[in-house]
Design a protein around this motif. Sequence first.
Motif, short mmCIF file in Angstrom:
data_model
loop_
_atom_site.label_atom_id
_atom_site.label_comp_id
_atom_site.label_asym_id
_atom_site.label_seq_id
_atom_site.Cartn_x
_atom_site.Cartn_y
_atom_site.Cartn_z
N GLY A 188 0.82 -1.21 0.00
CA GLY A 188 0.00 0.00 0.00
C GLY A 188 0.85 1.26 0.00
O GLY A 188 0.49 2.27 -0.62
N SER B 288 2.14 1.33 -3.67
CA SER B 288 1.11 1.48 -4.70
C SER B 288 -0.26 1.46 -4.05
O SER B 288 -1.03 0.51 -4.24
N PRO B 289 -0.60 2.50 -3.27
CA PRO B 289 -1.83 2.47 -2.45
C PRO B 289 -3.11 2.31 -3.26
O PRO B 289 -4.03 1.61 -2.83
N SER B 290 -3.19 2.94 -4.42
CA SER B 290 -4.43 2.90 -5.21
C SER B 290 -4.67 1.54 -5.85
O SER B 290 -5.78 1.25 -6.30
N TYR B 291 -3.62 0.72 -5.92
CA TYR B 291 -3.75 -0.56 -6.60
C TYR B 291 -3.71 -1.75 -5.65
O TYR B 291 -3.59 -2.90 -6.09
N ILE C 251 -6.27 -2.71 -3.93
CA ILE C 251 -7.54 -3.40 -4.19
C ILE C 251 -7.41 -4.30 -5.42
O ILE C 251 -8.00 -5.38 -5.47
N PRO D 176 0.88 -0.64 -11.81
CA PRO D 176 0.97 -1.07 -10.41
C PRO D 176 2.31 -1.74 -10.13
O PRO D 176 2.77 -2.57 -10.93
#
Length: 477
Positions: free
Chosen positions: A42, A45-48, A50, A119
């Motif tokens: 996270g 690559s926090p946005s990825y 999920i 990512p």
Amino acid sequence: MVFSSLIFVYFFLPLCILFYLATENVNNRNKVLLVFSMIFYGFSSPSYLILMLFMVFISYKAALKIQDSEDDSIRKKWLIGSVTISLLVLAVFKYLSPILRLTNSLTGMPKEVINIVIPVGISFYTFQLISYVVDVYRKKSEAQKEYLKLLLYAGLFFQCVAGPIVRYRDVSNEIENRSFTFIGAESGITRFAIGLGKKVLLANTCGQVFAEFIPEGVDAISTTPVASLWLGMIFYTFQIYFDFSGYSDMAIGMGLMCGFHFRENFNYPYISKSIREFWKRWHISLSSFFRDYVYIPLGGSKKSHKRTVLNLFIVWTLTGIWHGAGINYCLWGIYYFIFITIEHLFLKDKLKKLPGFLSRFYALFVILLGWVIFKFENPFEMLSVLSGMFGLNNNELWGYETGILMLNYCFFLAICILASTPVVRYVINKYASLVVGNEFYEKTASIMEIVFPTFLLALSTMALVGNSYNPFLYFKF
């Protein structure tokens, strides 16, 4: 966050190990590693995050369906569906933007190109998940019934960002049952320190030296002396090796600290006597993945020569594309396809008869030119470097600045050469065999096992303080 950062070495990793040791059983230790892995990924690559959770879930469900079904057609549907989704996601994030930019430059459409951020580590954990589902389909692995344990396998921060590509069947038992040992931790710390030293002391320096020998831009490259171009590419050749093998060493070392045993990813590739041998020693987890999941299923070399050549072309084209959508990566894959094919069809026995120094020179020459193709995404810069290396740019052979730089870095170059060969390991093993039974020398060896990694860690720390150049080259792949 990268392994070769002060915050990772002196905060994140020690904190993880501390919590890990504070728990008593494997299940709780798995939870600790999973939490830290999600924080690590996270952070990078926090946005990825999920996206990773989704891709692991698809593979998790598909593997269970494959294992529970006795109908081969249903099993194939789940296999194809899972692999297709994984590859489509990888293709969208990694290749859509470059393809749109290419079509825009050729046709003007689309008018606006979306810049999709890749990512971190998606190529590595995607291949791990594909190998997992395929192995379950082939009945070489049992499907993991707990989603979080499969997530730990795919997202373990030791290796999820830049490999090695770990197969589930190699670590499935250790996910369920492993133990912490001080011998393993000691070996892991030493391996981690060696990897950190490779990265910080050697790879980073090689990258900076490369920039001094080879400037940016076609015009500047076209006037660079022949010797500078060769020396610059030699340092880049060492940079990419120490960078990636250093990362693998650190990943393997952290695994040992926690009871995981990952396979080796590099085995002194620059001592190879052929290109085929080079790819048995370089990025072993990737080359073995393509061998076992693409080349052999296509028929390998057991069919006609034409079919073998086609299989090799597919594998090496995919190898190039895996590294990126740039034309240089595709050319790099095809470049190796040509030499692998020539060796397979014509040179297999002839190379074995050559003196060792000649076959090694041949392999290194091909490898070094290959790194030129790999390094320069701009085709004009690539062509300028390649032509300049052979004096076709009307550039001088040896400039004054080249001589000064060579004098400054000749000792460092000798260290790089030595560190890329098994000479040091041979000397250490030889010494270890000679001191057996001698109490004084055995104690000296034991002390060195503590001093050596501590010394490397101290040197690496001093190099990291205030050093702004610290990228991992393989993070973008």
